[in-house]
Design a protein around this motif. Structure first.
Motif, PDB file in Angstrom:
ATOM      1  N   ALA A  47     -12.947 -18.972  17.223  1.00  0.00           N
ATOM      2  CA  ALA A  47     -11.648 -18.350  17.493  1.00  0.00           C
ATOM      3  C   ALA A  47     -11.800 -16.837  17.438  1.00  0.00           C
ATOM      4  O   ALA A  47     -12.701 -16.304  16.784  1.00  0.00           O
ATOM      5  CB  ALA A  47     -10.588 -18.805  16.497  1.00  0.00           C
ATOM      6  N   VAL A  48     -10.901 -16.152  18.143  1.00  0.00           N
ATOM      7  CA  VAL A  48     -10.868 -14.683  18.172  1.00  0.00           C
ATOM      8  C   VAL A  48      -9.524 -14.223  17.624  1.00  0.00           C
ATOM      9  O   VAL A  48      -8.473 -14.735  18.016  1.00  0.00           O
ATOM     10  CB  VAL A  48     -11.046 -14.148  19.615  1.00  0.00           C
ATOM     11  N   LEU A  49      -9.556 -13.255  16.698  1.00  0.00           N
ATOM     12  CA  LEU A  49      -8.354 -12.635  16.158  1.00  0.00           C
ATOM     13  C   LEU A  49      -8.285 -11.237  16.752  1.00  0.00           C
ATOM     14  O   LEU A  49      -9.155 -10.400  16.488  1.00  0.00           O
ATOM     15  CB  LEU A  49      -8.415 -12.583  14.629  1.00  0.00           C
ATOM     16  N   LEU A  50      -7.257 -10.976  17.549  1.00  0.00           N
ATOM     17  CA  LEU A  50      -7.242  -9.790  18.410  1.00  0.00           C
ATOM     18  C   LEU A  50      -6.084  -8.853  18.096  1.00  0.00           C
ATOM     19  O   LEU A  50      -4.916  -9.215  18.265  1.00  0.00           O
ATOM     20  CB  LEU A  50      -7.165 -10.244  19.874  1.00  0.00           C
ATOM     21  N   ASP A  51      -6.419  -7.634  17.676  1.00  0.00           N
ATOM     22  CA  ASP A  51      -5.432  -6.565  17.552  1.00  0.00           C
ATOM     23  C   ASP A  51      -5.207  -5.977  18.939  1.00  0.00           C
ATOM     24  O   ASP A  51      -6.149  -5.849  19.736  1.00  0.00           O
ATOM     25  CB  ASP A  51      -5.972  -5.507  16.589  1.00  0.00           C
ATOM     26  N   LEU A  52      -3.979  -5.603  19.252  1.00  0.00           N
ATOM     27  CA  LEU A  52      -3.701  -5.062  20.585  1.00  0.00           C
ATOM     28  C   LEU A  52      -3.932  -3.564  20.680  1.00  0.00           C
ATOM     29  O   LEU A  52      -4.309  -3.056  21.741  1.00  0.00           O
ATOM     30  CB  LEU A  52      -2.259  -5.391  20.989  1.00  0.00           C
ATOM     31  N   GLY A  53      -3.703  -2.839  19.596  1.00  0.00           N
ATOM     32  CA  GLY A  53      -3.808  -1.384  19.643  1.00  0.00           C
ATOM     33  C   GLY A  53      -5.206  -0.885  19.340  1.00  0.00           C
ATOM     34  O   GLY A  53      -5.427  -0.220  18.324  1.00  0.00           O
ATOM     35  N   THR A  73     -12.046 -19.828  24.444  1.00  0.00           N
ATOM     36  CA  THR A  73     -12.008 -19.629  22.987  1.00  0.00           C
ATOM     37  C   THR A  73     -10.578 -19.330  22.539  1.00  0.00           C
ATOM     38  O   THR A  73      -9.923 -18.459  23.116  1.00  0.00           O
ATOM     39  CB  THR A  73     -12.913 -18.451  22.588  1.00  0.00           C
ATOM     40  N   PRO A  74     -10.064 -20.042  21.528  1.00  0.00           N
ATOM     41  CA  PRO A  74      -8.709 -19.755  21.050  1.00  0.00           C
ATOM     42  C   PRO A  74      -8.562 -18.299  20.612  1.00  0.00           C
ATOM     43  O   PRO A  74      -9.434 -17.758  19.933  1.00  0.00           O
ATOM     44  CB  PRO A  74      -8.547 -20.706  19.860  1.00  0.00           C
ATOM     45  N   VAL A  75      -7.460 -17.670  21.017  1.00  0.00           N
ATOM     46  CA  VAL A  75      -7.187 -16.269  20.678  1.00  0.00           C
ATOM     47  C   VAL A  75      -5.850 -16.182  19.953  1.00  0.00           C
ATOM     48  O   VAL A  75      -4.828 -16.633  20.468  1.00  0.00           O
ATOM     49  CB  VAL A  75      -7.158 -15.381  21.936  1.00  0.00           C
ATOM     50  N   LEU A  76      -5.881 -15.597  18.772  1.00  0.00           N
ATOM     51  CA  LEU A  76      -4.669 -15.340  17.999  1.00  0.00           C
ATOM     52  C   LEU A  76      -4.465 -13.834  17.966  1.00  0.00           C
ATOM     53  O   LEU A  76      -5.306 -13.093  17.465  1.00  0.00           O
ATOM     54  CB  LEU A  76      -4.808 -15.901  16.586  1.00  0.00           C
ATOM     55  N   ILE A  77      -3.352 -13.363  18.497  1.00  0.00           N
ATOM     56  CA  ILE A  77      -3.058 -11.932  18.541  1.00  0.00           C
ATOM     57  C   ILE A  77      -2.458 -11.489  17.210  1.00  0.00           C
ATOM     58  O   ILE A  77      -1.533 -12.115  16.684  1.00  0.00           O
ATOM     59  CB  ILE A  77      -2.084 -11.603  19.692  1.00  0.00           C
ATOM     60  N   LEU A  78      -3.000 -10.407  16.662  1.00  0.00           N
ATOM     61  CA  LEU A  78      -2.473  -9.784  15.456  1.00  0.00           C
ATOM     62  C   LEU A  78      -1.986  -8.389  15.839  1.00  0.00           C
ATOM     63  O   LEU A  78      -2.790  -7.558  16.260  1.00  0.00           O
ATOM     64  CB  LEU A  78      -3.565  -9.672  14.381  1.00  0.00           C
ATOM     65  N   THR A  79      -0.701  -8.118  15.690  1.00  0.00           N
ATOM     66  CA  THR A  79      -0.200  -6.821  16.141  1.00  0.00           C
ATOM     67  C   THR A  79       1.105  -6.448  15.460  1.00  0.00           C
ATOM     68  O   THR A  79       1.819  -7.320  14.942  1.00  0.00           O
ATOM     69  CB  THR A  79       0.017  -6.843  17.667  1.00  0.00           C
ATOM     70  N   ALA A  80       1.394  -5.153  15.472  1.00  0.00           N
ATOM     71  CA  ALA A  80       2.681  -4.661  14.963  1.00  0.00           C
ATOM     72  C   ALA A  80       3.731  -4.609  16.056  1.00  0.00           C
ATOM     73  O   ALA A  80       4.895  -4.316  15.790  1.00  0.00           O
ATOM     74  CB  ALA A  80       2.488  -3.271  14.348  1.00  0.00           C
ATOM     75  N   ARG A  81       3.345  -4.887  17.304  1.00  0.00           N
ATOM     76  CA  ARG A  81       4.299  -4.881  18.411  1.00  0.00           C
ATOM     77  C   ARG A  81       5.229  -6.093  18.280  1.00  0.00           C
ATOM     78  O   ARG A  81       4.786  -7.232  18.409  1.00  0.00           O
ATOM     79  CB  ARG A  81       3.579  -4.937  19.749  1.00  0.00           C
ATOM     80  N   ASP A  82       6.496  -5.835  18.032  1.00  0.00           N
ATOM     81  CA  ASP A  82       7.405  -6.944  17.764  1.00  0.00           C
ATOM     82  C   ASP A  82       8.374  -7.232  18.905  1.00  0.00           C
ATOM     83  O   ASP A  82       9.304  -8.027  18.769  1.00  0.00           O
ATOM     84  CB  ASP A  82       8.196  -6.697  16.478  1.00  0.00           C
ATOM     85  N   GLY A  83       8.175  -6.588  20.064  1.00  0.00           N
ATOM     86  CA  GLY A  83       9.066  -6.828  21.198  1.00  0.00           C
ATOM     87  C   GLY A  83       8.810  -8.175  21.844  1.00  0.00           C
ATOM     88  O   GLY A  83       7.672  -8.630  21.921  1.00  0.00           O
ATOM     89  N   VAL A  84       9.868  -8.810  22.305  1.00  0.00           N
ATOM     90  CA  VAL A  84       9.733 -10.100  22.964  1.00  0.00           C
ATOM     91  C   VAL A  84       8.850  -9.980  24.203  1.00  0.00           C
ATOM     92  O   VAL A  84       8.017 -10.861  24.480  1.00  0.00           O
ATOM     93  CB  VAL A  84      11.121 -10.658  23.350  1.00  0.00           C
ATOM     94  N   ASP A  85       8.997  -8.895  24.959  1.00  0.00           N
ATOM     95  CA  ASP A  85       8.196  -8.711  26.178  1.00  0.00           C
ATOM     96  C   ASP A  85       6.708  -8.701  25.870  1.00  0.00           C
ATOM     97  O   ASP A  85       5.897  -9.256  26.628  1.00  0.00           O
ATOM     98  CB  ASP A  85       8.595  -7.419  26.898  1.00  0.00           C
ATOM     99  N   ASP A  86       6.337  -8.027  24.753  1.00  0.00           N
ATOM    100  CA  ASP A  86       4.927  -7.976  24.366  1.00  0.00           C
ATOM    101  C   ASP A  86       4.410  -9.368  24.038  1.00  0.00           C
ATOM    102  O   ASP A  86       3.293  -9.751  24.438  1.00  0.00           O
ATOM    103  CB  ASP A  86       4.733  -7.054  23.157  1.00  0.00           C
TER     104      ASP A  86
END
Length: 243
Positions: A47-53, A73-86
């Protein structure tokens, strides 16, 4: 299970990686999209844990490139971006899950395990061969229902072998699954680790055992190795690097 953590906040990355290792994962840590691409090119991850910034690219660009080459490969996004669009864009580009910062480590671990339990993924809840069982959520190994006292590395090796029970696992595959890029791995670390795991299983009365196929790899079957024998492995009982 081996994870790639892509996070540019070095303090957060270090704390997260430490917590994930304690939860039983092998973790490789990178801080940029360029380093992440290099890691993905040379190693396999569960698995990959992915920050967006990220400092050199948006994480979504990296995700898009990953899916464009049919990497599932499963990807789990970790981010502070809390917008629905993101969130919607990330999921539409192929992310499997999305976790907002700040997050509790316990939730992150639970989400990773949930990802890896999905059909076709690497992680089942309970694995069993003979009277040997492993509960992936509790990180508990048992023989005939009795807890089996193993070191973290021995437990990781047993889990990996149980997931491929009845199939040969090469030394290289064990190294890839158990050790990260930064771990110091001696030339006989895997041999010593398997030697110790085999002895613990035998002592506990396991009806499954690890056999060595010289020059090929290791296999966990319901035919245990003979007590005191190494099935032609030529292993020694010395210490293990990186434990």
């Amino acid at each position: 299970m081996r994870l790639l953590l892509i996070e540019d906040n070095r303090r957060l990355a270090s704390l997260t990686a430490e917590g994930l290792r304690k939860a039983g994962f092998a973790v490789d840590l990178v801080h940029s999209a360029e380093d992440a691409s290099a890691a993905l090119a040379v190693a396999g991850f569960d698995a990959v844990l992915l920050d967006l910034g990220l400092p050199d690219a948006d994480g979504l660009t990296l995700l898009s490139a990953l899916r464009a080459r049919a990497d599932t490969t499963p990807v789990l996004i970790l981010t502070a971006r809390d917008g629905v669009d993101d969130r919607v864009r990330g999921l539409n580009l192929g992310a499997d899950d999305y976790l907002l910062k700040p997050f509790a480590l316990e939730e992150l671990v639970a989400r990773i395990r949930a990802l890896l339990r999905r059909p076709g993924a690497a992680l089942g809840m309970v694995l069993q061969q003979g009277n040997v069982a492993f509960d992936s959520a509790a990180r508990l190994a048992t023989v005939a229902g009795r807890p089996l006292d193993l070191s973290r590395r021995e437990l990781d090796a047993l889990e990996l072998l149980l997931r491929r029970a009845g199939r040969v696992v090469s030394k290289a595959a064990l190294e890839n699954g158990l050790y990260g890029f930064g771990d110091e791995v001696g030339s006989n670390a895997v041999e010593v680790l398997i030697h110790r795991l085999r002895k613990r299983l035998q002592a506990a009365g396991a009806t499954a055992g690890v056999q060595t196929l010289r020059g090929i790899g290791y296999i966990l079957t319901e035919t245990p190795a003979e007590a005191g024998g190494e099935n032609g492995s030529g292993e020694s009982g010395g210490g293990e690097n990186g434990e």
